[in-house]
Design an enzyme around this catalytic site. Structure first.
Site, PDB file in Angstrom:
ATOM      1  N   TYR A   1      48.340  68.352 -70.181  1.00 50.81           N
ATOM      2  CA  TYR A   1      46.976  68.024 -70.619  1.00 50.81           C
ATOM      3  C   TYR A   1      46.745  68.469 -72.058  1.00 50.81           C
ATOM      4  CZ  TYR A   1      45.688  67.030 -65.730  1.00 50.81           C
ATOM      5  OH  TYR A   1      45.612  66.505 -64.470  1.00 50.81           O
TER       6      TYR A   1
ATOM      7  N   GLU B   1      43.526  62.474 -57.899  1.00 50.56           N
ATOM      8  CA  GLU B   1      44.611  62.320 -58.864  1.00 50.56           C
ATOM      9  C   GLU B   1      44.919  60.838 -59.050  1.00 50.56           C
ATOM     10  OE1 GLU B   1      48.111  64.552 -57.953  1.00 50.56           O
ATOM     11  OE2 GLU B   1      47.320  66.370 -58.882  1.00 50.56           O
ATOM     12  N   SER B   2      45.597  60.542 -60.134  1.00 50.69           N
ATOM     13  CA  SER B   2      45.968  59.161 -60.432  1.00 50.69           C
ATOM     14  C   SER B   2      47.419  58.904 -60.051  1.00 50.69           C
ATOM     15  CB  SER B   2      45.792  58.899 -61.930  1.00 50.69           C
ATOM     16  OG  SER B   2      46.647  59.744 -62.683  1.00 50.69           O
ATOM     17  N   HIS B   3      47.704  57.670 -59.703  1.00 54.06           N
ATOM     18  CA  HIS B   3      49.082  57.185 -59.558  1.00 54.06           C
ATOM     19  C   HIS B   3      49.124  55.771 -60.127  1.00 54.06           C
ATOM     20  CE1 HIS B   3      52.885  58.335 -57.191  1.00 54.06           C
ATOM     21  NE2 HIS B   3      52.561  59.324 -57.996  1.00 54.06           N
TER      22      HIS B   3
ATOM     23  N   LYS C   1      40.221  67.207 -54.291  1.00 51.25           N
ATOM     24  CA  LYS C   1      40.770  66.852 -55.593  1.00 51.25           C
ATOM     25  C   LYS C   1      41.070  65.362 -55.614  1.00 51.25           C
ATOM     26  CE  LYS C   1      44.332  68.146 -58.963  1.00 51.25           C
ATOM     27  NZ  LYS C   1      45.621  68.854 -59.169  1.00 51.25           N
TER      28      LYS C   1
ATOM     29  N   HIS D   1      51.209  64.371 -69.071  1.00 52.63           N
ATOM     30  CA  HIS D   1      50.868  64.371 -67.649  1.00 52.63           C
ATOM     31  C   HIS D   1      50.871  65.783 -67.068  1.00 52.63           C
ATOM     32  CE1 HIS D   1      50.248  62.328 -63.852  1.00 52.63           C
ATOM     33  NE2 HIS D   1      51.197  63.035 -63.295  1.00 52.63           N
TER      34      HIS D   1
ATOM     35  N   GLN E   1      58.612  57.257 -56.831  1.00 52.65           N
ATOM     36  CA  GLN E   1      58.963  58.023 -55.654  1.00 52.65           C
ATOM     37  C   GLN E   1      58.904  57.159 -54.405  1.00 52.65           C
ATOM     38  OE1 GLN E   1      56.409  58.509 -57.770  1.00 52.65           O
ATOM     39  NE2 GLN E   1      56.089  60.673 -58.236  1.00 52.65           N
TER      40      GLN E   1
ATOM     41  N   GLU F   1      61.084  63.975 -58.434  1.00 51.48           N
ATOM     42  CA  GLU F   1      59.787  64.041 -57.765  1.00 51.48           C
ATOM     43  C   GLU F   1      59.882  63.502 -56.343  1.00 51.48           C
ATOM     44  OE1 GLU F   1      56.741  62.385 -60.270  1.00 51.48           O
ATOM     45  OE2 GLU F   1      57.344  63.617 -61.983  1.00 51.48           O
TER      46      GLU F   1
ATOM     47  N   GLY G   1      40.373  68.280 -61.141  1.00 55.96           N
ATOM     48  CA  GLY G   1      40.412  66.972 -61.780  1.00 55.96           C
ATOM     49  C   GLY G   1      41.797  66.581 -62.224  1.00 55.96           C
ATOM     50  N   ASN G   2      41.862  65.429 -62.873  1.00 61.09           N
ATOM     51  CA  ASN G   2      43.126  64.845 -63.307  1.00 61.09           C
ATOM     52  C   ASN G   2      42.855  64.008 -64.545  1.00 61.09           C
ATOM     53  OD1 ASN G   2      44.958  62.064 -62.838  1.00 61.09           O
ATOM     54  ND2 ASN G   2      46.082  63.960 -62.613  1.00 61.09           N
TER      55      ASN G   2
END
Length: 720
Positions: free
Chosen positions: A46, A87-89, A85, A43, A234, A305, A524-525
């Site tokens: 990369y 991002e994933s969660h 941007k 994570h 979180q 986090e 990116g992510n």
């Protein structure tokens, strides 16, 4: 020696642990092992995808800041930049839907703040399982409420997104959060401008145990018992985030910050080490100066986090006004370290040095080269069962496509979101393209979000290339120039050679399309290990592409057809039924390939589509996407409140004309007095007049005759 046999606990392999010993010339102590372990997680590092991501074209005429920063920034003109941007969660949202989604929104917003931009736009890509299952319904309810609750409270409009249903997402839903904001070019911030002697200042919430080791959690597949993962989720506070936004922007406006970094994955550790590494410096962190909510172990403090925190780099002489600003906004603020020229990452507990690492070891995990193998079943996925594709009743098939979970209105989702806060939204949720005003100008920024999991499942390369091209077509049709793209690469475990093949081919498809169509990738992510004991997700690269209109009055919208308009179709009459919405509904699983990329045709489409919009040659336009021509016509009729009478005679199998997808194709509604100029503009590209607008029915000779009210009801209420 304590961790000699326990390095696997922090996710390290035998070879990685050996490499750490070689770099250090000794064995790491317990804290050092934790620090390197999380920074070498998939994570954060990369490590499985870095070589492939380098194939994405990073530069373009509008790019001001590309890959390597908190977010990409493109030039909007008149002194404005646009930072964006995605991002994933995913894993957090699977085990704690509300908080997982909410903190995904909060985290991506902080990436935008870190560029000096005011967060002005949010979008969300949501991928759920079988909507008939109570598990899917509960997950979706919590996730949507989390997105809306945080976004609404923090005051950032949610202007669009994508919601997609497929059984492969039942146990592993995807939550891809997008945020963007406008920044004056002379106020842009960076994470690469720290220098020795500067102070590291922690601004925002106190540090607690929520989210500990979240980066490592996101670097492995979900446990069958997801409850065991809840300590790694979180907890967000959007009202604290709002104060953080205003404080950071105020500090930047007054020139009080030398550098800034969001605290995302791996918390204090990642933010402090990334700033030092990117700036070519070292950093000393004083652990006892970090404000805590509770008693914590050193490794917990560094890997926490906790949300709503930013790391600021401040010159010593500017420290007092920074603290005064923090007090004004009611935020905790503490000096937690010093930037050095040692090229070392040092952690002190009072006077005691408890960790010392070369800064490079934290920012440069060894790349992993997994073996790739074409999936044995891929040839089977690419075979269409023609016997199941015949349409005995096109009218019923159309209604099914309009009312199916992936075709029906998502108003029950986006009506929970505030899309108008900040008062700059031009086109909001429910439309193919979102649009917002560029502050203090007549310009507009346009955004599309696309993903095609079924097409990437049956052929990763063509599916990804089609996904990218589809996102661009929407911008071109609206009249915009493409500025750049950000992506979220959602895939299963790279350790499986067949899964890694899908990842490789999808990235190649995106890269080839971006390169051929002049669209740089600015950020990116990557989200891997999206699988459980019950199965894995389809390859799901999601892309968000930004476009620019220098005059927002030239925006060509969908859903604006007027009575009497001539209806045109541009592009080839037929695409492919492979992995289409129609095929999936008929066969119960995605089969067949989508169209092969034709980048020359895409560029020809781009030229004519932009000219059409800017020349005001059409009242309305809509790109052909899910459900093909028939669904595009139905969607246009519903949105416009105007009937359409189509007289196109299909050449060959009518299913292909009605429901095929893929390729540069669109429909236009053109005023009668502009048809000659429209046809001239599209000369040299497939273009034919297929009908006219008027009345209260959607009719197509020999195909269907549906009352608009029935279409609208089916679209709004759904149809199983």
């Amino acid at each position: 020696m304590a961790y000699k046999m326990d390095y696997r606990r922090v996710g390290l392999t035998d070879s990685e642990y050996k490499r750490i010993n070689e770099i250090l010339g000794r064995e790491p102590n317990a804290l050092e092992l934790e620090l390197v372990g999380v920074m070498w997680s998939e994570h954060c590092s990369y490590k499985s995808t870095r070589p492939m991501l380098k194939t994405h074209p990073p530069k373009g005429k509008y790019v001001l800041q590309g890959q390597g920063e908190n977010a990409g920034v493109v030039d909007m003109g008149e002194g404005w930049g646009f930072a964006f941007k995605v991002e994933s969660h995913n894993h957090p949202s699977a085990v704690a839907p509300f908080q997982g989604a909410a903190t995904g929104v909060g985290g991506i917003i902080r990436d935008i703040i870190a560029m000096g931009a005011r967060p002005s736009v949010s979008m969300d890509g949501l991928f759920f399982g079988d909507p008939k299952l109570s598990k899917t319904q509960n997950l979706a309810k919590g996730i949507v409420e989390g997105v809306g609750s945080y976004g609404n409270a923090v005051g950032v409009p949610i202007v669009g997104g994508k919601t997609y249903y497929a059984p492969c997402f039942t146990d592993n839903p995807l939550v891809n959060a997008f945020s963007a904001g406008f920044v004056r070019l002379d106020k842009m911030a960076s994470s690469q401008t720290a220098k020795a002697g500067d102070l590291a200042v922690l601004l925002g919430s106190k540090t607690g145990r929520d989210g500990i080791a979240g980066a490592s959690f996101a670097s492995k597949e979900l446990a069958e018992d997801a409850r065991s993962s809840k300590p790694q989720i979180q907890i967000g506070d959007p009202f604290e985030e709002k104060l953080l936004i205003e404080c950071c922007l105020d500090l930047l406006d007054k020139g009080l910050i030398a550098s800034m970094q969001d605290m995302g994955a791996a918390g204090i550790l990642s933010s402090s080490s990334e700033i030092a590494c990117k700036s070519g410096c070292g950093i000393d962190i004083q652990m006892k100066q970090i404000p805590l909510r509770e008693k914590m172990e050193p490794w917990e403090i560094f890997l926490s986090e906790s949300q709503e925190r930013m790391l600021l780099i401040v010159e010593k002489e500017k420290l007092d006004p920074v603290f005064a600003m923090a007090r004004h906004y009611g935020l905790d603020c503490a000096v937690v370290g010093t930037v050095t020229d040692s090229l070392k990452y040092k952690v002190f507990d009072g006077e005691e040095l408890i960790a010392e690492l070369p800064i490079g070891i934290l920012g440069d995990a060894p790349e992993v080269f997994w073996p790739a193998k074409e999936p044995a079943e891929l040839p089977k996925r690419q075979v269409l069962d023609g016997s199941k594709l015949a349409s005995a009743d096109p009218e019923q098939d159309l209604l099914t496509l309009v009312g199916c979970p992936n075709g029906a209105s998502k108003h029950e989702i986006w009506e929970q979101y505030d899309s108008m806060v900040q008062l700059h939204t031009i086109v909001g949720p429910g439309q193919p393209v979102a649009a917002v005003e560029v502050p203090d100008t007549k310009r507009a920024c346009l955004l599309t979000m696309e993903a095609e999991p079924c097409k990437c499942w049956t052929d990763p390369y063509t599916g990804a290339a089609e996904t990218m091209a589809l996102s661009l077509r929407g911008l071109w049709l609206s009249g915009a120039d493409a500025l750049g793209m950000t992506n979220c690469l959602n895939f299963a475990s790279p350790e499986n050679p067949e899964h890694f093949f899908e990842l490789q081919q999808s990235i190649k498809g995106l890269a080839d399309a971006c390169r051929a169509l002049d669209c740089p990738v600015v950020s990116g992510n990557v989200s891997l290990y999206n699988e459980t004991a019950n199965g894995r997700i389809y390859p799901t690269p999601l892309v968000v592409t930004a476009g620019l209109l220098t005059d927002r009055d030239e925006l060509l919208r969908a859903g604006a057809t007027k009575d009497g308009d001539a209806i045109y179709m541009v592009g080839k009459e037929k695409g492919s039924l492979g992995a289409s919405r129609y095929q999936d509904l008929k066969c119960g699983e995605p089969l067949g390939k989508t169209v092969e990329p034709d980048f020359e045709a895409e560029k020809s489409f781009r030229e004519r589509a932009v000219k059409t919009a800017r020349g005001h040659l059409a009242d309305s336009g809509r790109v052909l996407a899910g459900g093909g021509l028939a669904v595009a016509l139905a969607s246009e009729a519903i949105a416009s409140g105007t009937g359409l009478k189509i007289d196109l005679k299909p050449q060959g199998a009518r299913e292909l004309t009605l429901f095929s997808e893929g390729g540069a194709r669109a429909i236009y509604a053109v005023p009668q007095q502009k048809t000659a100029e429209f046809e001239k503009t599209w000369a040299g590209f497939p273009c034919r007049r297929i009908g006219a607008a008027g009345g209260d029915r959607l009719t197509w000779d020999g195909m269907f005759d549906v009352q608009l009210g029935e279409l609208r009801k089916t679209f709004t209420e759904g149809r199983q």
